[in-house]
Design an enzyme around this catalytic site. Structure first.
Site, PDB file in Angstrom:
ATOM      1  CB  SER A  64      -7.982   1.591  -3.348  1.00  0.00           C
ATOM      2  OG  SER A  64      -6.504   1.692  -3.002  1.00  0.00           O
ATOM      3  CE  LYS A  98      -4.370   1.358  -0.096  1.00  0.00           C
ATOM      4  NZ  LYS A  98      -4.431   0.900  -1.266  1.00  0.00           N
TER       5      LYS A  98
END
Length: 609
Positions: free
Chosen positions: A404, A199
């Protein structure tokens, strides 16, 4: 007193000028809109359909025609905006239209925001292939061939390059900008809570370069995106992918003569020579101004048969039994209403609620082209989609990116469609917590606090977070990540452990996502709409309603008076391009408005000249 009256009269005069100016501007806008509305495109027999790529191809329709109005009033000539589905529908209709002799492709794309993605261009290219399969010729002429133009133009029966032009297809690259050094220099502190080793959304604000994990995932992703591009272009030009890669790496086909010798283009010709040939083919004289033609935008207007309210009919024989709603979630997902180029959680949830309660809507297609954003907003949108799914089919069509939060809102659907070059996944969560304590202190600014509890001032940016506060926030992020894993597990029918293995914030291509079970089927928006219609038993007669809708005239004028500013030249210098890029990237910070400061957001820029 005399001064008072002079001031009063001056103020009144200024107000009068403002009223007059606004009124004149309003009438000018109305006149411009009326003039454009009265222009009815005509189509002669033996005409070429012209696809001018001097445009940005967006997934969603324009909410109102502000760019055309601005051009009419200010004399600017900026790039047009073409809606993806309007382009593909026009090409499919033209393939069987006896008045259309062939297709002429020219111009250079002007990608902006989330438009002209390779996923969208794949759908355009497929439509050009279908047009070509009808037996009608496809000709393409370019002064300069970049990757996007070559991807579309390579399918042509004849690909023509200007002798003064060039071919520049170097491949794909991602070059993030890092601000950690600048933040440190100016005294801006950033604290991070996150889950997922891949991430990397926070890295531009905390690092000076890519982490090993981020570099690894970007390399795999770029290879996955470049593979289909390279193979498709090579096959169209009668080359092997390996031979094409050699040309790319050695830059041996950049000059016109080199491009011709290598087979990347069919011949070299100047624009006037190409136009004279098209005049002859369409029955025009050499001294005529141009050949018989109709622009794709004009033809799309003729072919669409749109009715007011953004409803269109398909195969209508006098009755419409029900409709498919197409909702475009294009842009960053933010809490609240959001801007015109954002997916506002409240605004989209409200519209989804309206659509699911509309008895005429029988199926729902959500076109996602978003890097994600606010988790809270994503969950509000998903809630409405989940409830809608209880009474109608809900189908997801992924555009350039659905990652996401963009992947979050794709859950609990009947089916997920994606293009091979879609960017998806990025199942991870983070929180970014800036503070300006050092910056303020360096400027002589200090703060003091009175509070009723240890964490009462937790949301301040005047100091770093304490260990206890960071632990609390990390717990929220950890819980949100587990919720994300469970959501994907339940929706995709995968064990949580398997989801965790392919999650960790890692991005995937649409092709790889289908192999991993994150996507159901490779296909575009047309396939998604057709599937939704079949699932709703709308096998013949159905309408399509799109959201966001175009605004009413009064709304458009009110917004345009505020937004109407002279646009600069479309071709920018490298310095202007750099400034614009920095403005855009720093502007992302303004989109971090989740009330819990928790985000599922993808940071990614893939460059393809």
């Amino acid at each position: 007193m005399k001064t008072f009256f002079a001031s009063l009269l001056g103020t009144l005069a200024a107000l009068l000028l403002v009223v007059i100016g606004t009124t004149v501007a309003g009438f000018a806008l109305i006149a411009a809109m009326a003039a454009m509305g009265q222009t009815t495109p005509s189509l002669e027999n033996d005409s070429f359909l012209v696809l001018d790529l001097d445009a940005n191809i967006s997934d969603s329709p324009e909410q109102f025609n502000d760019s055309a109005l601005a051009d009419a009033l200010m004399g600017n000539q900026g790039p047009a905006v073409l809606q993806l589905r309007a382009v593909t529908r026009a090409l499919d209709r033209a393939a069987t239209d006896k008045r259309i002799t062939g297709l002429f492709i020219t111009g250079a794309l002007s990608p902006s925001d989330y438009g002209s993605s390779f996923a969208a261009l794949s759908e355009v290219r497929d439509a050009i292939e279908r047009f070509k399969a009808s037996g009608k010729p496809v000709r393409a002429y370019f002064v300069s061939l970049g990757t996007r133009e070559f991807f579309l133009g390579s399918v042509a029966n004849e690909l023509i390059l200007d002798p003064a032009g060039a071919v520049f297809v170097p491949g794909l690259a991602s070059q993030p900008t890092f601000y950690a050094g600048a933040f440190e220099r100016f005294g801006i502190g950033v604290q991070i809570v996150r889950v997922g080793k891949f991430k990397s959304a926070v890295e531009p604000y905390t690092r000076r370069d890519l982490s090993p994990e981020s570099r690894e995932q970007l390399q795999v992703l770029l290879n996955d995106l470049w593979g289909p591009l390279k193979t498709t272009i090579a096959q169209s030009r009668g080359l092997t992918p390996e031979a094409f890669q050699v040309l790319v790496d050695t830059n041996k086909a950049a000059q016109p003569e080199q491009a011709l010798a290598s087979g990347l283009v069919d011949r070299l010709a100047f624009r006037d020579e190409v136009l004279d040939e098209l005049k002859s083919e369409t029955g025009k004289d050499a001294d005529d101004r141009t050949f018989r033609q109709i622009s794709l935008a004009q033809y799309a207007h003729l072919a669409a048969g749109d009715t007011p309210g953004n409803r269109e009919r398909h195969d209508v024989d006098g009755s419409v039994r029900g409709g498919v709603a197409v909702v475009y979630a294009e842009g960053a997902i933010v809490d609240g209403e959001g801007g015109i180029d954002e997916v506002g959680g409240d605004r989209f949830a409200r519209e989804l609620r309206r659509l699911r309660l509309d008895p005429d809507i029988k199926a729902l297609v959500v076109r996602v082209n978003s890097p994600g954003g606010s988790v809270t907003a994503s969950e509000h949108i998903l809630r409405e989609l989940r409830v809608a799914g209880e009474r109608m089919p809900v189908v997801i069509s992924m555009g350039g990116m659905a990652a996401s939060g963009g992947y979050w809102i794709s859950m609990h659907s009947n089916r997920i469609f994606a293009e091979p070059m879609t960017i998806t996944g990025s199942i991870g969560v983070f929180g970014m917590l800036p503070n300006i304590q050092k910056l303020g202190n360096d400027l002589g600014i200090t703060w003091d606090t009175v509070k009723t509890g240890a964490m009462a001032d937790m949301n301040t940016i005047a100091r770093p977070k304490t260990e206890a506060e960071m632990a609390l926030l990390q717990g929220i992020v950890d819980k949100t990540y587990q919720d994300f894993l469970t959501l994907v597990s339940d929706s995709r029918g995968l064990p949580v452990s398997a989801v965790n293995d392919i999650a960790q914030g890692r991005v995937w291509s649409g092709k790889r996502g289908a192999e991993l079970g994150l996507v159901d089927e490779i296909g575009g928006l047309s396939e998604a709409i057709a599937y939704a219609a079949r699932e709703a038993d709308l096998t013949k007669n159905f309408s399509i309603e799109e959201f966001p809708k175009k605004k009413e005239l009064s709304e458009a004028i009110a917004e345009l008076i505020e937004r109407l500013q002279p646009r600069g030249a479309r071709v920018q210098s490298p310095v202007h391009a750099l400034i614009r890029r920095i403005e855009n990237e720093v502007g992302v910070l303004a989109q971090f408005n989740d009330p819990r400061q928790v985000y599922a957001r993808l940071p990614l820029e893939i460059a393809a000249p």
